[in-house]
Enzyme design. Structure first.
Site, PDB file in Angstrom:
ATOM      1  N   ASP A 151      56.989 -34.199  80.709  1.00 59.69           N
ATOM      2  CA  ASP A 151      55.540 -34.301  80.618  1.00 59.69           C
ATOM      3  C   ASP A 151      55.103 -35.456  81.511  1.00 59.69           C
ATOM      4  O   ASP A 151      55.516 -36.592  81.304  1.00 59.69           O
ATOM      5  CB  ASP A 151      55.130 -34.573  79.162  1.00 59.69           C
ATOM      6  CG  ASP A 151      53.629 -34.714  79.023  1.00 59.69           C
ATOM      7  OD1 ASP A 151      52.928 -33.698  79.109  1.00 59.69           O
ATOM      8  OD2 ASP A 151      53.154 -35.857  78.857  1.00 59.69           O
ATOM      9  N   GLU A 238      55.051 -28.852  83.112  1.00 59.73           N
ATOM     10  CA  GLU A 238      53.788 -28.192  82.927  1.00 59.73           C
ATOM     11  C   GLU A 238      53.224 -27.862  84.301  1.00 59.73           C
ATOM     12  O   GLU A 238      53.342 -28.660  85.222  1.00 59.73           O
ATOM     13  CB  GLU A 238      52.834 -29.137  82.202  1.00 59.73           C
ATOM     14  CG  GLU A 238      51.857 -28.414  81.356  1.00 59.73           C
ATOM     15  CD  GLU A 238      51.279 -29.341  80.301  1.00 59.73           C
ATOM     16  OE1 GLU A 238      50.308 -28.952  79.683  1.00 59.73           O
ATOM     17  OE2 GLU A 238      51.809 -30.441  80.111  1.00 59.73           O
ATOM     18  N   CYS A 309      50.678 -34.814  62.319  1.00 58.36           N
ATOM     19  CA  CYS A 309      50.537 -33.392  62.058  1.00 58.36           C
ATOM     20  C   CYS A 309      50.030 -33.196  60.631  1.00 58.36           C
ATOM     21  O   CYS A 309      50.655 -33.654  59.674  1.00 58.36           O
ATOM     22  CB  CYS A 309      51.867 -32.688  62.260  1.00 58.36           C
ATOM     23  SG  CYS A 309      51.806 -30.943  61.819  1.00 58.36           S
ATOM     24  N   ASP A 319      52.884 -37.775  74.420  1.00 60.13           N
ATOM     25  CA  ASP A 319      53.660 -37.358  75.595  1.00 60.13           C
ATOM     26  C   ASP A 319      55.068 -36.898  75.219  1.00 60.13           C
ATOM     27  O   ASP A 319      55.586 -35.927  75.775  1.00 60.13           O
ATOM     28  CB  ASP A 319      53.742 -38.502  76.604  1.00 60.13           C
ATOM     29  CG  ASP A 319      52.360 -39.006  76.995  1.00 60.13           C
ATOM     30  OD1 ASP A 319      51.407 -38.201  76.887  1.00 60.13           O
ATOM     31  OD2 ASP A 319      52.238 -40.177  77.374  1.00 60.13           O
TER      32      ASP A 319
HETATM   33 ZN   LIG Z   1      53.948 -30.352  62.065  1.00 60.85          ZN
END
Ligand SMILES: [Zn+2]
Length: 368
Positions: A151, A238, A309, A319
């Site tokens: 990345d 990417e 998350c 990153d």
């Molecule tokens: Zn997760």
């Protein structure tokens, strides 16, 4: 020769063929130089016009060179007219009886085809020697890691994940320092009176600094791309739209960071060594996907460097998380979806083993 051709072009006449020989009477110094030097200029000029008529958009009309720009000439090896004495460090060129003292960067084998001698804007002279050899490629090393996800960033040059873990590659400090000094030299030059002796001196110092930075950055990019290709079987990055980003306000730092060069180097080195090089679709949400559970964080903003998350509670460095997702693509798991959760969870708690990868170029921070 260029003038004659341009004159005809402006008058919309047929572009005449011209040879250096026509000018030898008017400019006797042309007799002093080696005839291949003149001949190559003629060939290059003709090619420039041919290219232009073939594709006007890509190839602009040739222009006159500025005296201060890089100057160069190319000469060919005929009957051993070009030789290198590796022991004494001498280069023999046509029309130069005594060998030129040179600083050799490396030895080479094979037949010398041609030499281009150039003087850069910072006043240094270089000779690049084109040699024909059997196998110009380096030996292929067995990769230690199956795949690698990269990345690219601005704060750090890159975040990398492979079989051994994740790490960040910083921008080399010597480059950051050199750029600081460059800014100072630029200010220094702007304060000098234009055309004065001091301004000329400042201009030369600035040109030297520019050349140093360009060389050092290239060196860094070559070493890093070589290390990555050596170490990994599949390399995934990417597919960033560098051209598009260059129009944004981040333009300067992106063009300075050498992203597009880095991608070019990775690509051709991967090709050389027969390693798959994958550029994922730019719509693949590498930053937004939680690498642990596959949850997609739609609210992730560009300035969010870390995030948690909300599905599984894992903390992410933006990153590093992106590079892990790209690494998964390399392993042949294009997208980590919640359905695949079991597959992810059979890995170690962080999703990856602990041992960091050794990297030759640039300093790096290791993440467990
Ligand atoms: Zn997760």
């Amino acid at each position: 020769m260029l003038d004659k051709k341009l004159q005809a072009y402006k008058k919309k006449e047929r572009i005449p063929g011209v040879t250096p020989a026509e000018y030898k009477k008017e400019f006797p110094f042309l007799k002093e130089v080696d005839s291949f030097a003149l001949c190559n200029v003629q060939l290059q000029l003709e090619k420039a016009f041919k290219d232009h008529f073939r594709n006007r958009k890509q190839f602009k009309l040739p222009k006159f060179k500025k005296k201060r720009d890089k100057q160069s000439y190319t000469t060919n090896n005929v009957h051993n007219s070009i030789r290198v004495d590796f022991e004494k460090g001498l280069l023999y060129l046509p029309k130069i009886r005594e060998g030129l003292k040179i600083e050799l960067h490396r030895r080479f084998e094979g037949k010398i085809k041609s030499v281009t001698v150039s003087r850069t804007k910072d006043g240094k002279h270089y000779a690049s020697i084109l040699v024909e050899t059997e196998n110009p490629r380096n030996k292929v090393i067995e990769p230690k890691s199956r795949a690698c996800g990269i990345d690219l960033g601005l704060e750090h040059f890159a975040a990398v994940t492979n079989d051994f873990g994740s790490y960040k590659v910083d921008h080399p400090t010597y480059l950051l320092k050199a750029e600081e000094r460059l800014k100072r030299l630029q200010r220094f030059l702007s304060r000098k009176q234009k055309g004065s002796k001091n301004s000329e001196k400042a201009r030369l110092r600035l040109a030297r600094k520019h050349a140093y930075i360009a060389n050092a950055r290239n060196d860094f990019l070559h070493k890093l791309s070589k290390a990555i290709i050596d170490e990994n079987q599949v390399v995934v990055v990417e597919n960033i739209n560098v051209k598009g980003l260059l129009k944004s306000r981040l333009a300067k730092s992106i063009s300075d960071s050498g992203w597009s060069k880095f991608l070019t180097y990775l690509k051709y080195k991967a090709e050389w060594y027969g390693r798959p090089f994958i550029q994922v679709d730019r719509f693949f949400p590498s930053s937004k996907l939680c690498h642990r559970c596959g949850y997609k964080n739609e609210d992730l903003a560009l300035h969010d460097r870390i995030w948690c998350c909300s599905a599984c509670g894992e903390n992410h460095d933006r990153d590093v998380n992106a590079s892990i997702n790209l690494y998964y693509v390399g392993l042949g798991r294009p997208e980590v979806t919640p359905v695949e959760r079991a597959l992810v969870d059979d890995r170690s708690p962080n999703g990856l083993p602990k041992k960091p990868s050794r990297n030759e170029a640039g300093s790096s921070t290791t993440y467990g």
